[in-house]
Scaffold this active site. Sequence first.
Site, PDB file in Angstrom:
ATOM      1  N   GLY A  99      -5.953  -2.047   4.701  1.00 10.58           N
ATOM      2  CA  GLY A  99      -4.772  -1.271   5.090  1.00 10.58           C
ATOM      3  C   GLY A  99      -3.986  -0.899   3.847  1.00 10.58           C
ATOM      4  O   GLY A  99      -3.870   0.266   3.474  1.00 10.58           O
ATOM      5  N   SER A 100      -3.496  -1.929   3.130  1.00  7.59           N
ATOM      6  CA  SER A 100      -2.704  -1.672   1.924  1.00  7.59           C
ATOM      7  C   SER A 100      -3.542  -0.984   0.855  1.00  7.59           C
ATOM      8  O   SER A 100      -3.075  -0.078   0.165  1.00  7.59           O
ATOM      9  CB  SER A 100      -2.174  -2.985   1.346  1.00  7.59           C
ATOM     10  OG  SER A 100      -1.489  -3.714   2.325  1.00  7.59           O
ATOM     11  N   GLU A 104       3.249   1.988   7.450  1.00  5.06           N
ATOM     12  CA  GLU A 104       3.517   2.878   6.300  1.00  5.06           C
ATOM     13  C   GLU A 104       3.687   2.077   5.008  1.00  5.06           C
ATOM     14  O   GLU A 104       4.408   2.495   4.105  1.00  5.06           O
ATOM     15  CB  GLU A 104       4.766   3.755   6.500  1.00  5.06           C
ATOM     16  CG  GLU A 104       4.911   4.394   7.846  1.00  5.06           C
ATOM     17  CD  GLU A 104       4.001   5.587   8.045  1.00  5.06           C
ATOM     18  OE1 GLU A 104       3.580   6.192   7.045  1.00  5.06           O
ATOM     19  OE2 GLU A 104       3.696   5.885   9.211  1.00  5.06           O
ATOM     20  N   GLU A 107       5.870  -5.773   0.706  1.00  7.47           N
ATOM     21  CA  GLU A 107       5.282  -6.097  -0.609  1.00  7.47           C
ATOM     22  C   GLU A 107       4.800  -4.808  -1.290  1.00  7.47           C
ATOM     23  O   GLU A 107       5.010  -4.613  -2.498  1.00  7.47           O
ATOM     24  CB  GLU A 107       4.096  -7.074  -0.458  1.00  7.47           C
ATOM     25  CG  GLU A 107       4.481  -8.492  -0.020  1.00  7.47           C
ATOM     26  CD  GLU A 107       4.824  -8.602   1.465  1.00  7.47           C
ATOM     27  OE1 GLU A 107       4.477  -7.695   2.246  1.00  7.47           O
ATOM     28  OE2 GLU A 107       5.475  -9.597   1.853  1.00  7.47           O
ATOM     29  N   ARG A 132       7.605   7.269   5.256  1.00  9.08           N
ATOM     30  CA  ARG A 132       8.454   6.103   4.944  1.00  9.08           C
ATOM     31  C   ARG A 132       9.907   6.363   5.308  1.00  9.08           C
ATOM     32  O   ARG A 132      10.615   5.461   5.774  1.00  9.08           O
ATOM     33  CB  ARG A 132       8.291   5.747   3.459  1.00  9.08           C
ATOM     34  CG  ARG A 132       6.988   5.014   3.265  1.00  9.08           C
ATOM     35  CD  ARG A 132       6.587   4.740   1.852  1.00  9.08           C
ATOM     36  NE  ARG A 132       5.273   4.077   1.924  1.00  9.08           N
ATOM     37  CZ  ARG A 132       4.405   4.012   0.938  1.00  9.08           C
ATOM     38  NH1 ARG A 132       4.668   4.542  -0.236  1.00  9.08           N
ATOM     39  NH2 ARG A 132       3.256   3.392   1.106  1.00  9.08           N
ATOM     40  N   TRP A 155      -5.988   0.427  14.042  1.00  9.33           N
ATOM     41  CA  TRP A 155      -4.544   0.513  14.229  1.00  9.33           C
ATOM     42  C   TRP A 155      -4.026   1.947  14.341  1.00  9.33           C
ATOM     43  O   TRP A 155      -3.007   2.267  13.730  1.00  9.33           O
ATOM     44  CB  TRP A 155      -3.804  -0.156  13.066  1.00  9.33           C
ATOM     45  CG  TRP A 155      -3.867  -1.646  13.029  1.00  9.33           C
ATOM     46  CD1 TRP A 155      -4.394  -2.411  12.033  1.00  9.33           C
ATOM     47  CD2 TRP A 155      -3.371  -2.564  14.010  1.00  9.33           C
ATOM     48  NE1 TRP A 155      -4.271  -3.736  12.334  1.00  9.33           N
ATOM     49  CE2 TRP A 155      -3.628  -3.864  13.542  1.00  9.33           C
ATOM     50  CE3 TRP A 155      -2.737  -2.414  15.239  1.00  9.33           C
ATOM     51  CZ2 TRP A 155      -3.277  -5.002  14.265  1.00  9.33           C
ATOM     52  CZ3 TRP A 155      -2.371  -3.546  15.957  1.00  9.33           C
ATOM     53  CH2 TRP A 155      -2.649  -4.817  15.457  1.00  9.33           C
ATOM     54  N   GLY A 171      22.255 -16.749  21.851  1.00 11.96           N
ATOM     55  CA  GLY A 171      21.941 -18.126  22.247  1.00 11.96           C
ATOM     56  C   GLY A 171      20.658 -18.177  23.066  1.00 11.96           C
ATOM     57  O   GLY A 171      19.718 -17.422  22.804  1.00 11.96           O
ATOM     58  N   GLY A 172      20.631 -19.039  24.093  1.00 13.23           N
ATOM     59  CA  GLY A 172      19.426 -19.206  24.919  1.00 13.23           C
ATOM     60  C   GLY A 172      19.043 -17.920  25.626  1.00 13.23           C
ATOM     61  O   GLY A 172      17.850 -17.647  25.843  1.00 13.23           O
ATOM     62  N   THR A 196      -2.066   4.636  15.907  1.00 15.49           N
ATOM     63  CA  THR A 196      -1.021   4.952  16.893  1.00 15.49           C
ATOM     64  C   THR A 196      -1.369   6.305  17.517  1.00 15.49           C
ATOM     65  O   THR A 196      -1.776   7.229  16.802  1.00 15.49           O
ATOM     66  CB  THR A 196       0.353   5.040  16.191  1.00 15.49           C
ATOM     67  OG1 THR A 196       0.594   3.802  15.521  1.00 15.49           O
ATOM     68  CG2 THR A 196       1.466   5.313  17.177  1.00 15.49           C
TER      69      THR A 196
HETATM   70  C1  FAD Z   1       1.207  -1.531  15.606  1.00 21.39           C
HETATM   71  C2  FAD Z   1       0.636  -0.915  14.358  1.00 21.39           C
HETATM   72  C3  FAD Z   1       0.472   0.460  14.295  1.00 21.39           C
HETATM   73  C4  FAD Z   1      -0.127   1.037  13.161  1.00 21.39           C
HETATM   74  N1  FAD Z   1      -0.350   2.400  13.143  1.00 21.39           N
HETATM   75  C5  FAD Z   1      -1.108   2.924  12.147  1.00 21.39           C
HETATM   76  C6  FAD Z   1      -1.499   4.296  12.188  1.00 21.39           C
HETATM   77  O1  FAD Z   1      -1.119   5.058  13.079  1.00 21.39           O
HETATM   78  N2  FAD Z   1      -2.311   4.748  11.194  1.00 21.39           N
HETATM   79  C7  FAD Z   1      -2.757   3.956  10.189  1.00 21.39           C
HETATM   80  O2  FAD Z   1      -3.494   4.430   9.324  1.00 21.39           O
HETATM   81  N3  FAD Z   1      -2.390   2.645  10.120  1.00 21.39           N
HETATM   82  C8  FAD Z   1      -1.584   2.109  11.077  1.00 21.39           C
HETATM   83  N4  FAD Z   1      -1.230   0.781  11.024  1.00 21.39           N
HETATM   84  C9  FAD Z   1      -1.776  -0.063   9.975  1.00 21.39           C
HETATM   85  C10 FAD Z   1      -0.774  -0.443   8.916  1.00 21.39           C
HETATM   86  O3  FAD Z   1      -0.455   0.670   8.124  1.00 21.39           O
HETATM   87  C11 FAD Z   1      -1.378  -1.600   8.111  1.00 21.39           C
HETATM   88  O4  FAD Z   1      -1.440  -2.738   8.966  1.00 21.39           O
HETATM   89  C12 FAD Z   1      -0.588  -1.922   6.865  1.00 21.39           C
HETATM   90  O5  FAD Z   1      -0.734  -0.871   5.920  1.00 21.39           O
HETATM   91  C13 FAD Z   1      -1.042  -3.243   6.216  1.00 21.39           C
HETATM   92  O6  FAD Z   1      -2.423  -3.281   6.064  1.00 21.39           O
HETATM   93  P1  FAD Z   1      -3.249  -4.561   6.574  1.00 21.39           P
HETATM   94  O7  FAD Z   1      -2.830  -4.859   7.958  1.00 21.39           O
HETATM   95  O8  FAD Z   1      -4.689  -4.256   6.353  1.00 21.39           O
HETATM   96  O9  FAD Z   1      -2.798  -5.739   5.663  1.00 21.39           O
HETATM   97  P2  FAD Z   1      -3.422  -6.111   4.217  1.00 21.39           P
HETATM   98  O10 FAD Z   1      -3.517  -4.910   3.374  1.00 21.39           O
HETATM   99  O11 FAD Z   1      -4.664  -6.885   4.448  1.00 21.39           O
HETATM  100  O12 FAD Z   1      -2.289  -7.071   3.649  1.00 21.39           O
HETATM  101  C14 FAD Z   1      -2.147  -8.420   4.113  1.00 21.39           C
HETATM  102  C15 FAD Z   1      -0.937  -9.026   3.397  1.00 21.39           C
HETATM  103  O13 FAD Z   1      -1.155  -9.032   1.978  1.00 21.39           O
HETATM  104  C16 FAD Z   1      -0.096  -8.330   1.325  1.00 21.39           C
HETATM  105  N5  FAD Z   1      -0.651  -7.624   0.175  1.00 21.39           N
HETATM  106  C17 FAD Z   1      -1.694  -6.761   0.148  1.00 21.39           C
HETATM  107  N6  FAD Z   1      -1.926  -6.336  -1.091  1.00 21.39           N
HETATM  108  C18 FAD Z   1      -1.003  -6.932  -1.900  1.00 21.39           C
HETATM  109  C19 FAD Z   1      -0.702  -6.895  -3.284  1.00 21.39           C
HETATM  110  N7  FAD Z   1      -1.401  -6.124  -4.122  1.00 21.39           N
HETATM  111  N8  FAD Z   1       0.317  -7.664  -3.762  1.00 21.39           N
HETATM  112  C20 FAD Z   1       1.041  -8.426  -2.921  1.00 21.39           C
HETATM  113  N9  FAD Z   1       0.822  -8.514  -1.593  1.00 21.39           N
HETATM  114  C21 FAD Z   1      -0.184  -7.768  -1.086  1.00 21.39           C
HETATM  115  C22 FAD Z   1       0.467  -7.389   2.379  1.00 21.39           C
HETATM  116  O14 FAD Z   1       1.801  -7.019   2.074  1.00 21.39           O
HETATM  117  C23 FAD Z   1       0.362  -8.256   3.621  1.00 21.39           C
HETATM  118  O15 FAD Z   1       1.448  -9.160   3.632  1.00 21.39           O
HETATM  119  C24 FAD Z   1      -0.546   0.206  12.101  1.00 21.39           C
HETATM  120  C25 FAD Z   1      -0.331  -1.175  12.157  1.00 21.39           C
HETATM  121  C26 FAD Z   1       0.242  -1.750  13.259  1.00 21.39           C
HETATM  122  C27 FAD Z   1       0.431  -3.242  13.323  1.00 21.39           C
END
Ligand code: FAD
Length: 403
Positions: free
Chosen positions: A135-136, A383, A387, A263, A161, A359-360, A163
């Site tokens: 994702g990231s 988005e 981090e 964002r 994921w 509260g509760g 939407t």
């Molecule tokens: C309900 C929902 C709707 C979504 N809708 C969309 C959508 O429409 N389209 C789409 O493309 N995506 C969508 N997403 C995906 C979302 O963009 C990703 O979940 C997000 O970018 C994080 O990626 P990941 O879940 O793979 O986490 P990871 O990238 O695996 O990260 C896991 C953890 O590690 C941290 N991390 C990762 N790399 C680093 C680094 N270099 N340094 C420090 N910390 C780091 C992250 O901050 C996080 O805490 C959606 C997610 C959700 C939950």
Amino acid sequence: MAVATPYTEKTDEQKAICEMVRQFADEQIIPNAEHYDHEDSFPEPIVEQMKELGLFGVTIPEEFGGMGLDLTTYAMIVEELSRGWISISGIVNTHFIGSYLLMKFGTDEQKQRFLPKMATGEVRAAFSLSEPECGSDVQAIKTAAKKVDGGDYEINGSKMWVTNGLLSSVVFVLVKTDPSAEPKYKGMTCFIAEKEPGVSENTGKFAGFTVPPKIKKLGYKGVESTELVFDGYRCPADNILAGEQAGLGQGFVQMMDALEVGRVNVAARGVGIAQRALELALRYSQERRTFGRPIAQHQAIQFKLADMATQVEAARLLTMRAARLKDAGERSEVEAGMAKLFASEAGRFCVEESFRIHGGYGYSKEYEIERLYRDAPLLLIGEGTSEIQRMVIGRKLLQQHKI
Ligand SMILES: Cc1cc2nc3c(=O)[nH]c(=O)nc-3n(C[C@H](O)[C@H](O)[C@H](O)COP(=O)(O)OP(=O)(O)OC[C@H]3O[C@@H](n4cnc5c(N)ncnc54)[C@H](O)[C@@H]3O)c2cc1C
């Protein structure tokens, strides 16, 4: 109880639109959100009214049937919708990113083909970067497209994921077209992948595009989040964003541009949920009595209210600033990152403080704050996580202040 927000920074048109959307949220969204959240069902009647109000085409130019408004006004609208329920804003948010991509990069033919139907909401858009394994780290995506006989591209791989994954008709999807490219981002392309809305197993010209059952979530219910599976799905070269010649290999740059507005969009959602949490806390703290007086008369509670209101105001100002910079045609990577980081964290903070004040009863499904408590964490993730925002801001700061 509605807390008056300072409208001093709004034009008359912005005031009128925001008041209209606030009324819509108060009358149509808030009273019905609990039902759709509990059932995790799509809020069709609310979405139909949003179509009538023109909310799917806020930023689409008038020549394509939209309202032709700027990002700043859009962010104000998103704040009001999210104050009602963040799932409702979620339905228009990725649609908005799709329309932004088309307006900024689409060919004339692509704009003519998609924007009018997107402006009315007849065609809903989704935006797809994330995959099951990343994702990231967007450049690590594995979904790939290869040119085949006849000139089409065949897409294979899984997205995660998404939407609007099921009910959309077009998905702006980032894939690799040159897996060996160095740097990696130069081998990525954005396709406008078409499919039947609401259909899980697509057939005919959309064969090979499958939408598995929606993912069960903590909150952010009602709007579907799905995986997308491409297995031999054929996409015409004409559906490459910006056209084959100009768009091949440009997907990463296009998507990162769109994430800047995305964002601001999530920041506005953070402001909206924080604002609602504050309103609920202001009301509850004046109704609930302990030790012979309303809890609002205890200084510890007043301090919580003060901190929440300050966070809401600061988040709103950062969000408006990032939106206005983008509208002025300036790069706003840092400002959009700061707004997203601060406002999403403000959303979580205010919701938690309001929850504590309840509260509760905050733990009871009878109270709206329980839903907000499950919804708010999403904004820390979508988005780009907090981090990742810090990484973007930190990297830019060091570039700007290199010694
Ligand atoms: C309900 C929902 C709707 C979504 N809708 C969309 C959508 O429409 N389209 C789409 O493309 N995506 C969508 N997403 C995906 C979302 O963009 C990703 O979940 C997000 O970018 C994080 O990626 P990941 O879940 O793979 O986490 P990871 O990238 O695996 O990260 C896991 C953890 O590690 C941290 N991390 C990762 N790399 C680093 C680094 N270099 N340094 C420090 N910390 C780091 C992250 O901050 C996080 O805490 C959606 C997610 C959700 C939950």
